[in-house]
Design an enzyme around this catalytic site. Structure first.
Site, PDB file in Angstrom:
ATOM      1  N   GLU A 294      -5.314   8.155   1.725  1.00 43.03           N
ATOM      2  CA  GLU A 294      -5.062   9.569   2.626  1.00 43.03           C
ATOM      3  C   GLU A 294      -6.079  10.182   2.513  1.00 43.03           C
ATOM      4  OE1 GLU A 294      -0.116  10.076   3.062  1.00 43.03           O
ATOM      5  OE2 GLU A 294      -1.271  11.434   2.014  1.00 43.03           O
ATOM      6  N   HIS A 323      -3.076 -14.491 -11.994  1.00 42.37           N
ATOM      7  CA  HIS A 323      -2.334 -15.407 -11.710  1.00 42.37           C
ATOM      8  C   HIS A 323      -1.883 -15.484 -10.149  1.00 42.37           C
ATOM      9  CE1 HIS A 323      -2.329 -17.603 -15.293  1.00 42.37           C
ATOM     10  NE2 HIS A 323      -2.147 -16.353 -15.756  1.00 42.37           N
ATOM     11  N   LYS A 436       4.324  11.053  11.823  1.00 41.69           N
ATOM     12  CA  LYS A 436       5.420  11.865  11.274  1.00 41.69           C
ATOM     13  C   LYS A 436       6.164  12.683  12.671  1.00 41.69           C
ATOM     14  CE  LYS A 436       4.880  13.794   6.787  1.00 41.69           C
ATOM     15  NZ  LYS A 436       5.086  15.089   5.976  1.00 41.69           N
TER      16      LYS A 436
HETATM   17  O1  PA5 Z   1      -0.278  13.692  -0.333  1.00 46.01           O
HETATM   18  C1  PA5 Z   1       0.316  14.184   0.952  1.00 46.01           C
HETATM   19  O2  PA5 Z   1       0.016  15.152   1.535  1.00 46.01           O
HETATM   20  C2  PA5 Z   1       1.372  13.358   1.420  1.00 46.01           C
HETATM   21  O3  PA5 Z   1       1.504  12.331   1.135  1.00 46.01           O
HETATM   22  C3  PA5 Z   1       2.933  14.171   1.368  1.00 46.01           C
HETATM   23  O4  PA5 Z   1       2.939  14.300   0.038  1.00 46.01           O
HETATM   24  C4  PA5 Z   1       4.213  13.504   1.758  1.00 46.01           C
HETATM   25  O5  PA5 Z   1       3.970  13.214   3.276  1.00 46.01           O
HETATM   26  C5  PA5 Z   1       5.242  14.205   1.640  1.00 46.01           C
HETATM   27  O6  PA5 Z   1       5.035  15.647   2.051  1.00 46.01           O
HETATM   28  P1  PA5 Z   1       6.103  16.759   1.787  1.00 46.01           P
HETATM   29  O7  PA5 Z   1       5.830  17.057   0.329  1.00 46.01           O
HETATM   30  O8  PA5 Z   1       5.721  17.839   2.776  1.00 46.01           O
HETATM   31  O9  PA5 Z   1       7.456  16.427   1.919  1.00 46.01           O
END
Ligand code: PA5
Length: 463
Positions: A294, A323, A436
């Protein structure tokens, strides 16, 4: 401190075609790395830079409040149920798996020293969720709902289901079984928490989900199950101090970031494998995969140019994946860099009894499982070198809170430095937001009507 060995990425060890002239590169990038480290440290307190995670190690107040709450509720609950997804769940899962006794939830109350079992959902699979709800006595379950935005569909749907059931079982008293971790002011969960009167903990401003494990996001669940959060934070602070060193030769996060960057951009190693040799560190790979993917997978650079860059992270587990995946790593495309994580001293030793004399297995008798695991890890590394495949090794003295704090924080800083080298925004995730928003549209959320009709047209085309 953690040890970092990067000899096996050098041309000296794996040849000119695949290896780096690392000493030369350290010289070439000395100024740039020094500038990046100074810059990150000078920007970390500025609002809007998303670098507040670099200060979390020093947040004694949160440690104090979290411990106070954990002590207050101790004995009242048999289970902790963490509702959250992505950055709100993976760090917690990784550290709990690493630091709690293995098979924690199967141990007796006595074996757990009276501390609760802990469950992380991190998904919305109806079969799994229903089964868990059947398993748990909700009256004896503390529900920790974690969402920074306060509106993530998966987390809020989980919470709506659990809240409804809790309320039916406990009436108004249900609020004693809920603790919310969210933004200080904004978001729907914050609004609900204020209206209903939940106990809450704050995810500080400018801390993104995947960098939030050392905020109350991780610290609260850890304290509830008895993890030594002071030791964890000591590890973070000591690593932070070490990583303030602007000399790339003395900064392991900068070294591994630079190695990955150069391997990707100069040697075509676009895949980064995370392979701990410890089942307890299994979910560190899941956490790393999210952090790396990300943060670094972006289509624009900081100047707005189209770049579509980002190394692809892969999770693996030693020795299990010897393995499974190692055949590919050795003989398939030479497009990967492998990150081994090793533990010097396991908590226990397991002897292999001398019960067979057959030539093919007799040699195992009288050794330990520890020796076998180490021999396999070393052999895998040497085999990779034979095939000229780059690899680095991070070694922890022990898998304890102190060293886990160091490891996780080092990988966070490494990611931030890599982002600077790629010249991208490490801390946003527009590609996640896109999906989203489509989900909101599909599920009929008000304000997403236009997206919904555009989406339906696209879906018709795709089917
Ligand atoms: O790293 C990130 O920003 C995302 O993975 C969020 O943690 C994830 O989408 C969950 O978001 P939120 O904490 O707003 O529910």
């Amino acid at each position: 401190m953690l040890e970092f060995n990067c000899k096996n990425v050098t041309a000296h060890v794996i040849g000119e075609e695949n290896g780096l002239n690392l000493e030369q590169e350290f010289d070439n990038f000395a100024d740039k790395i020094s500038h990046i480290i100074n810059d990150l440290n000078s920007r970390k307190d500025k609002p809007g830079q998303w670098l507040q995670w670099m200060n979390l190690g020093y947040n004694e107040e949160t440690v104090w409040f979290v411990k106070e709450y954990a002590a207050m509720v101790q004995g009242r609950f048999d289970n902790v149920l963490v509702l959250g997804i992505g950055g709100s769940a993976l760090g917690g899962m990784a550290i709990c798996e690493a630091l709690l006794k293995p098979f924690w939830n199967q141990l007796s109350d006595e074996q757990r020293d009276g501390l609760p079992k802990i469950y992380f959902l991190d998904n919305i699979d109806p079969d799994q969720f229903n089964a868990l709800l059947d398993l748990l006595d909700l009256k004896r379950t503390l529900v920790n709902v974690i969402t920074k935005s306060g509106s993530t569909a998966e987390t809020m749907a989980q919470f709506m289901i659990v809240k409804d059931r809790l309320e039916k079982e406990l009436g108004d008293d249900y609020i004693r079984n809920v603790v919310a971790t969210t933004d200080k002011h904004v978001g729907i969960l914050r609004q609900i928490a204020n209206e209903e009167g939940y106990k809450t903990f704050v995810i500080p401003d400018d801390v993104g989900g995947r960098f939030s494990v050392f905020s109350a996001v991780g610290l609260l669940p850890f304290a509830l199950v008895g993890i030594d959060i002071e030791e964890l934070m000591q590890g973070v602070k000591d690593m932070d101090l070490a990583l303030k060193n602007t000399d790339v030769r003395h900064n392991i996060a900068a070294q591994n970031a630079l190695i990955h960057y150069l391997m990707d951009t100069q040697k075509g190693k676009r895949l980064s494998v995370m392979m701990p040799y410890s089942s307890r560190l299994k979910y560190i790979s899941d956490w790393y995969v999210q952090l790396w993917a990300e943060s670094l997978g972006k289509n624009k650079d900081l100047d707005g140019n189209d770049v579509n860059i980002g190394p692809t992270p892969i999770k693996a587990l030693g020795v299990t994946d010897q393995h499974s995946q190692i055949q590919l790593y050795n003989e398939g495309p030479n497009d990967k860099i492998i990150n081994f994580i090793r533990i010097k001293e396991f908590d226990t030793t397991l002897d292999i009894p001398k019960i067979f004399e057959y030539t093919g297995v007799g040699y195992l008798g009288g050794k330990t499982i520890n020796e076998l695991l180490n021999a396999e890890a070393e052999s895998t590394k040497v085999a990779l070198i034979d095939y000229q495949r780059p690899n680095v090794t991070i070694t922890l003295e022990r898998a304890d809170a102190y060293h886990l704090g160091q490891l996780i924080y080092m990988l966070e800083v490494q990611t931030a430095i890599a982002g600077e080298l790629y010249h991208i925004n490490t801390f946003n995730q527009p590609g996640v937001e896109q999906a989203k928003n489509y989900t909101y549209a599909l599920m009929g959320r008000a304000g997403y009507e236009d997206s919904a009709s555009a989406l339906k047209e696209k879906m018709a085309l795709a089917q």
